[in-house]
Structure formats: C-alpha cells, structure tokens
Design an enzyme around this catalytic site. Sequence first.
Site, PDB file in Angstrom:
ATOM      1  CG  ASN A  42      -1.746  -7.955  -3.100  1.00  0.00           C
ATOM      2  OD1 ASN A  42      -1.427  -6.914  -3.673  1.00  0.00           O
ATOM      3  ND2 ASN A  42      -2.979  -8.400  -3.061  1.00  0.00           N
ATOM      4  CG  ASN A  43       1.393  -8.669   3.649  1.00  0.00           C
ATOM      5  OD1 ASN A  43       1.897  -8.674   4.755  1.00  0.00           O
ATOM      6  ND2 ASN A  43       1.650  -7.712   2.763  1.00  0.00           N
ATOM      7  CG  LEU A  97     -11.929  -8.190  18.814  1.00  0.00           C
ATOM      8  CD1 LEU A  97     -12.388  -9.002  20.021  1.00  0.00           C
ATOM      9  CD2 LEU A  97     -10.902  -8.994  18.008  1.00  0.00           C
ATOM     10  N   PRO A 142      -6.737 -17.129   0.548  1.00  0.00           N
ATOM     11  CG  PRO A 142      -6.724 -16.049   2.604  1.00  0.00           C
ATOM     12  CD  PRO A 142      -6.373 -15.853   1.182  1.00  0.00           C
ATOM     13  CE  LYS A 184      -3.922   1.696   4.772  1.00  0.00           C
ATOM     14  NZ  LYS A 184      -3.784   1.414   6.233  1.00  0.00           N
ATOM     15  CE1 TYR A 208      -7.386  -0.792   2.621  1.00  0.00           C
ATOM     16  CE2 TYR A 208      -6.570  -1.312   0.422  1.00  0.00           C
ATOM     17  CZ  TYR A 208      -6.380  -1.252   1.788  1.00  0.00           C
ATOM     18  OH  TYR A 208      -5.166  -1.632   2.328  1.00  0.00           O
ATOM     19  CG  ASN A 264      -5.347 -12.260  -9.608  1.00  0.00           C
ATOM     20  OD1 ASN A 264      -4.395 -12.079  -8.849  1.00  0.00           O
ATOM     21  ND2 ASN A 264      -6.253 -11.312  -9.836  1.00  0.00           N
ATOM     22  CG  ASP A 322     -12.729  -7.618 -13.565  1.00  0.00           C
ATOM     23  OD1 ASP A 322     -12.231  -7.947 -12.473  1.00  0.00           O
ATOM     24  OD2 ASP A 322     -12.065  -7.135 -14.502  1.00  0.00           O
ATOM     25  CB  THR A 343      -1.882  -0.546   0.755  1.00  0.00           C
ATOM     26  OG1 THR A 343      -2.034  -1.263  -0.470  1.00  0.00           O
ATOM     27  CG2 THR A 343      -2.785   0.678   0.694  1.00  0.00           C
ATOM     28  CG  ASP A 344       0.966  -2.414  -3.506  1.00  0.00           C
ATOM     29  OD1 ASP A 344      -0.190  -2.479  -3.045  1.00  0.00           O
ATOM     30  OD2 ASP A 344       1.512  -3.357  -4.122  1.00  0.00           O
ATOM     31  CD  GLU A 345      -5.199  -2.134  -3.080  1.00  0.00           C
ATOM     32  OE1 GLU A 345      -6.196  -1.405  -3.128  1.00  0.00           O
ATOM     33  OE2 GLU A 345      -5.252  -3.351  -2.873  1.00  0.00           O
TER      34      GLU A 345
HETATM   35  P1  NAD Z   1      -7.500  -7.129   8.315  1.00  0.00           P
HETATM   36  O1  NAD Z   1      -8.791  -6.664   7.748  1.00  0.00           O
HETATM   37  O2  NAD Z   1      -7.174  -8.581   8.292  1.00  0.00           O
HETATM   38  O3  NAD Z   1      -7.357  -6.648   9.834  1.00  0.00           O
HETATM   39  C1  NAD Z   1      -7.753  -5.369  10.252  1.00  0.00           C
HETATM   40  C2  NAD Z   1      -7.847  -5.390  11.768  1.00  0.00           C
HETATM   41  O4  NAD Z   1      -8.183  -4.045  12.191  1.00  0.00           O
HETATM   42  C3  NAD Z   1      -8.945  -6.308  12.313  1.00  0.00           C
HETATM   43  O5  NAD Z   1      -8.461  -7.041  13.404  1.00  0.00           O
HETATM   44  C4  NAD Z   1     -10.049  -5.348  12.748  1.00  0.00           C
HETATM   45  O6  NAD Z   1     -10.831  -5.843  13.826  1.00  0.00           O
HETATM   46  C5  NAD Z   1      -9.235  -4.127  13.145  1.00  0.00           C
HETATM   47  N1  NAD Z   1     -10.017  -2.891  13.063  1.00  0.00           N
HETATM   48  C6  NAD Z   1     -10.793  -2.452  12.034  1.00  0.00           C
HETATM   49  N2  NAD Z   1     -11.368  -1.273  12.341  1.00  0.00           N
HETATM   50  C7  NAD Z   1     -10.913  -0.933  13.584  1.00  0.00           C
HETATM   51  C8  NAD Z   1     -11.115   0.188  14.427  1.00  0.00           C
HETATM   52  N3  NAD Z   1     -11.929   1.195  14.079  1.00  0.00           N
HETATM   53  N4  NAD Z   1     -10.493   0.206  15.616  1.00  0.00           N
HETATM   54  C9  NAD Z   1      -9.677  -0.815  16.009  1.00  0.00           C
HETATM   55  N5  NAD Z   1      -9.458  -1.907  15.255  1.00  0.00           N
HETATM   56  C10 NAD Z   1     -10.058  -1.962  14.046  1.00  0.00           C
HETATM   57  O7  NAD Z   1      -6.376  -6.285   7.558  1.00  0.00           O
HETATM   58  P2  NAD Z   1      -4.904  -6.705   7.106  1.00  0.00           P
HETATM   59  O8  NAD Z   1      -4.961  -7.345   5.775  1.00  0.00           O
HETATM   60  O9  NAD Z   1      -4.234  -7.395   8.233  1.00  0.00           O
HETATM   61  O10 NAD Z   1      -4.264  -5.251   6.904  1.00  0.00           O
HETATM   62  C11 NAD Z   1      -3.658  -4.579   8.010  1.00  0.00           C
HETATM   63  C12 NAD Z   1      -3.045  -3.288   7.533  1.00  0.00           C
HETATM   64  O11 NAD Z   1      -2.080  -3.554   6.524  1.00  0.00           O
HETATM   65  C13 NAD Z   1      -4.048  -2.318   6.907  1.00  0.00           C
HETATM   66  O12 NAD Z   1      -3.705  -1.019   7.292  1.00  0.00           O
HETATM   67  C14 NAD Z   1      -3.862  -2.504   5.416  1.00  0.00           C
HETATM   68  O13 NAD Z   1      -4.199  -1.337   4.721  1.00  0.00           O
HETATM   69  C15 NAD Z   1      -2.379  -2.793   5.356  1.00  0.00           C
HETATM   70  N6  NAD Z   1      -1.912  -3.583   4.211  1.00  0.00           N
HETATM   71  C16 NAD Z   1      -2.476  -4.790   3.940  1.00  0.00           C
HETATM   72  C17 NAD Z   1      -1.970  -5.583   2.908  1.00  0.00           C
HETATM   73  C18 NAD Z   1      -2.539  -6.943   2.598  1.00  0.00           C
HETATM   74  O14 NAD Z   1      -2.097  -7.580   1.648  1.00  0.00           O
HETATM   75  N7  NAD Z   1      -3.487  -7.471   3.351  1.00  0.00           N
HETATM   76  C19 NAD Z   1      -0.888  -5.109   2.150  1.00  0.00           C
HETATM   77  C20 NAD Z   1      -0.350  -3.836   2.441  1.00  0.00           C
HETATM   78  C21 NAD Z   1      -0.856  -3.098   3.495  1.00  0.00           C
HETATM   79  O1  DAU Z   2      -1.690  -4.468  -2.543  1.00  0.00           O
HETATM   80  C1  DAU Z   2      -1.958  -4.465  -1.175  1.00  0.00           C
HETATM   81  C2  DAU Z   2      -3.430  -4.730  -0.944  1.00  0.00           C
HETATM   82  O2  DAU Z   2      -3.635  -6.114  -1.211  1.00  0.00           O
HETATM   83  C3  DAU Z   2      -3.891  -4.374   0.464  1.00  0.00           C
HETATM   84  O3  DAU Z   2      -3.780  -2.989   0.634  1.00  0.00           O
HETATM   85  C4  DAU Z   2      -5.339  -4.818   0.700  1.00  0.00           C
HETATM   86  O4  DAU Z   2      -5.699  -4.585   2.051  1.00  0.00           O
HETATM   87  C5  DAU Z   2      -5.443  -6.295   0.399  1.00  0.00           C
HETATM   88  O5  DAU Z   2      -6.782  -6.722   0.540  1.00  0.00           O
HETATM   89  C6  DAU Z   2      -4.948  -6.573  -1.018  1.00  0.00           C
HETATM   90  O6  DAU Z   2      -5.841  -5.956  -1.994  1.00  0.00           O
HETATM   91  P1  DAU Z   2      -6.287  -6.739  -3.320  1.00  0.00           P
HETATM   92  O7  DAU Z   2      -7.544  -6.136  -3.782  1.00  0.00           O
HETATM   93  O8  DAU Z   2      -5.148  -6.867  -4.252  1.00  0.00           O
HETATM   94  O9  DAU Z   2      -6.513  -8.206  -2.644  1.00  0.00           O
HETATM   95  P2  DAU Z   2      -7.652  -9.311  -2.813  1.00  0.00           P
HETATM   96  O10 DAU Z   2      -7.211 -10.490  -2.022  1.00  0.00           O
HETATM   97  O11 DAU Z   2      -9.009  -8.797  -2.596  1.00  0.00           O
HETATM   98  O12 DAU Z   2      -7.532  -9.681  -4.375  1.00  0.00           O
HETATM   99  C7  DAU Z   2      -6.288 -10.062  -4.957  1.00  0.00           C
HETATM  100  C8  DAU Z   2      -6.529 -10.207  -6.460  1.00  0.00           C
HETATM  101  O13 DAU Z   2      -7.384 -11.329  -6.691  1.00  0.00           O
HETATM  102  C9  DAU Z   2      -7.228  -9.024  -7.091  1.00  0.00           C
HETATM  103  O14 DAU Z   2      -6.719  -8.861  -8.400  1.00  0.00           O
HETATM  104  C10 DAU Z   2      -8.705  -9.443  -7.136  1.00  0.00           C
HETATM  105  C11 DAU Z   2      -8.603 -10.920  -7.361  1.00  0.00           C
HETATM  106  N1  DAU Z   2      -9.685 -11.767  -6.782  1.00  0.00           N
HETATM  107  C12 DAU Z   2     -10.046 -11.564  -5.494  1.00  0.00           C
HETATM  108  C13 DAU Z   2     -11.009 -12.367  -4.906  1.00  0.00           C
HETATM  109  C14 DAU Z   2     -11.436 -12.144  -3.472  1.00  0.00           C
HETATM  110  C15 DAU Z   2     -10.229 -12.789  -7.542  1.00  0.00           C
HETATM  111  O15 DAU Z   2      -9.873 -13.005  -8.719  1.00  0.00           O
HETATM  112  N2  DAU Z   2     -11.169 -13.590  -6.958  1.00  0.00           N
HETATM  113  C16 DAU Z   2     -11.585 -13.420  -5.674  1.00  0.00           C
HETATM  114  O16 DAU Z   2     -12.437 -14.197  -5.201  1.00  0.00           O
END
Ligand code: NAD
Ligand code: DAU
Length: 332
Positions: free
Chosen positions: A177-178, A35, A190, A152, A148, A247, A270, A121-123
């Site tokens: 990206n989800n 949390l 969001p 990963k 980050y 974007n 940027d 992640t694809d990153e």
């Molecule tokens: P998020 O930041 O929304 O959630 C991360 C969760 O991990 C949180 O609930 C946080 O409290 C918990 N957490 C953080 N540090 C912790 C620790 N030390 N011990 C226990 N819990 C801990 O992240 P997300 O966007 O849901 O991503 C989840 C996973 O999916 C990550 O591994 C991320 O790299 C991967 N991923 C995310 C995306 C994306 O688009 N968001 C895409 C591909 C992969």
């Molecule tokens: O590709 C998977 C990854 O996608 C995950 O591994 C990461 O956990 C997840 O956060 C996400 O990474 P990005 O950096 O792509 O996501 P983010 O939502 O931060 O940004 C998406 C794109 O939008 C990126 O090109 C940056 C841009 N951006 C982001 C923010 C927050 C903006 O233009 N304005 C903004 O305010």
Amino acid sequence: MSNLLVTGGAGFIGSNFVHYVLEHTDHTVTVLDKLTYAGNLASLEGLPAGRFRFVKGDIADASVVDGLVAEADAVVHYAAESHNDNSLDDPRPFLDTNIIGTYTLVEAARRHGKRFHHISTDEVYGDLELDDPERFTEQTPYNPSSPYSSTKAGSDLLVRAWVRSFGLQATISNCSNNYGPYQHVEKFIPRQITNVLRGERPKLYGTGENVRDWIHANDHSSAVLTILEKGVIGETYLIGADGEKNNKEVVEAILVALGQPTDAYDLVTDRPGHDLRYAIDSTKLRTELGWTPQYSDFASGLADTIAWYRDNEAWWAPQKDATEARYRAQGQ
Ligand code: NAD
Ligand code: DAU
C-alpha cells in the site's frame, strides 16, 4: 536518456512516478491516461514541457496504443481501475482496463520489441493471518480475493505468458500500500485526513484490525526505476518498506496529528471479503538490485502527507462530495 511511455500517469502513483523521473533522471515522459474519475491533470501541473507530454486515451484502444508504444523506448504500465470497494460494486471496468488494457499494451510492446514494466500489487497473493511469521515473497502462490485483485492477478499472468511465449522484454513488480500526495480521497489515508479537515469523523471498516504494509510513493518510484535499469527480464520483484500498521493505528495517528481525540472515529460496516493482512518481504529487490527505501519513518511521511492535503484543498475538494456520495450509495 530514454523516452518512457507511462500509462495511468495522471493517477496517484503514476503522477508521483512522473514527478520523480523528471526530477531524478534525464528521461523524457509521455503519459497515456484516459482521465477516469481517478485521473487528475492537476497532478501533472508544472512539469517541464520539453521533457513531458500528455496524451488522453484508453489503454484498451489499440489504435492509440500502437503509435505511442512504437515511439517509446520503454513502457511503464500503471493504468488500472485500482479501488477494491468500486470493484465490489461494479467489476466490469476492472476487466476492461486491467485485463483487456494490459493485453492491448503487451501486444503492442511485442509487435515493436519494446521493454515493458508491469506495475502490480501485493493483493494478488491474497491475505495473511495476523500472526503468520511468513510474509509474501516472489514464490507465494497467487490467491486473490476481490474483483480488483483477481484482474490484477490476471494481468500479471498475461505478462508472464507473453515473456515465455513471445519473448516480451518484461519485468513485473508487486508493491504494498502506497501513501503520499495526489492520492484520490476514496482511499483510506486521504479519506480520513480530508474527513477530519472537514470536521467529519474517520470511517473505520470492521474493527480496524486489518493490517496494511505502508510505503511512501517516492520509494515505490525509486524501486521501479531500479528495476527498469537493473531488473532481469522475466523476473518479478516485490516492493515493500517494512511498514506494517493496522488501520486503527493509522486513524489514531491522523487524529493525533490533527489535534483530535484518538477515539473520534466511527466503526462502519466491513468490506465484503476484506483481506486481513498484507506484508512484503522485499529481500530479492534489496539484495539482487541494491534498492533501499528512503522514507522508512512512517510518522514523518504521514505528517508530510497530512500537510500536503491541508495545503492543497483545491486539488481534492472537487472530488470529496462525489466520493462520499458514492460511499453512501454503496451502503455506508
Ligand atoms: P489510481 O486509480 O490513482 O490511478 C489510475 C490511473 O489510471 C488514473 O489516472 C486513471 O485515469 C487511469 N486509467 C484508468 N483506466 C484507464 C484506461 N482504460 N486507459 C488509460 N488510463 C486509465 O491508481 P493508483 O493507486 O495510482 O495505482 C496505479 C497502479 O499501481 C495500479 O496498477 C495499481 O494496481 C498499482 N498499485 C497500487 C497500489 C496503491 O497502494 N495504490 C499499490 C500497489 C500497486
Ligand atoms: O496493497 C496494495 C493495494 O492497496 C493496491 O493494489 C490498491 O490499488 C490500493 O487501493 C490499496 O488497496 P486497499 O484495499 O488495501 O486500500 P484502501 O485504501 O481501500 O484501504 C486500506 C485499508 O483501510 C483496508 O483495510 C480497508 C480500510 N478502509 C478503507 C477505507 C476507504 C477503512 O477502514 N475505511 C475506509 O474508509
């Protein structure tokens, strides 16, 4: 029927996975989550008490992790520090959770001989040119850009090494990206939806040309379940749903859906080292394991997501001011 230990299950993708599993399978779920600012227990409300349990704890704490891994049939590891912008501001928590946390979990899984699935992640592959005809595949060399993505990448390599050296029963998935419900308002979609809902303008980094490959969180969940059920130990699977958009297109779609002019956004400084384009080729997952995404219409998935944020202001409002204050402190 299995007992799954889901790390990070109070975060965005982890909580969507928990809802999905409890709805679509007979598995029971234990969530282990620290949390942090990104975790939210409200994302896990209403789940069946008999099949779901929440444990607050740190994945880097071996004394907590060991007993929970021993009780589980399989570990699905989502917990991470996940936001690139935060990693540029303060990388240390990314090392602690993404590297040491993953190390702690694979050690426990090895000790207890448990099935392990690592969410990545694809990153880790770096970025592509806008006109590159190739997309990322399982053979693309690792080339991460940010603190980050480098942590990963490091966590993926730990899992691979534990498979080879210790016979860990693990698979890895790298997803694009989800989007969907329960995503923290620090993230792009969001943040812009909630800005417009509050009468503020979306913030687009640079010129808005950067491309992300969007996938609905439920499609990520179905892919992970498929890999848990049918994946080959030691293999990596890329997860993507052919959802490339720049974007600017995404911001314009949000503005149109919320009845605003398409140019009602601000261009802001940027992100340093900003990856230009991600794109996933998920042929291996589709052909070898038979997975297909169900939410391939981005426009309708985005409309549902906008409706969710409109209807759930109580979920996101408490995070919004602190998030924008953090962005201001980071120079935006
Ligand atoms: P998020 O930041 O929304 O959630 C991360 C969760 O991990 C949180 O609930 C946080 O409290 C918990 N957490 C953080 N540090 C912790 C620790 N030390 N011990 C226990 N819990 C801990 O992240 P997300 O966007 O849901 O991503 C989840 C996973 O999916 C990550 O591994 C991320 O790299 C991967 N991923 C995310 C995306 C994306 O688009 N968001 C895409 C591909 C992969
Ligand atoms: O590709 C998977 C990854 O996608 C995950 O591994 C990461 O956990 C997840 O956060 C996400 O990474 P990005 O950096 O792509 O996501 P983010 O939502 O931060 O940004 C998406 C794109 O939008 C990126 O090109 C940056 C841009 N951006 C982001 C923010 C927050 C903006 O233009 N304005 C903004 O305010």
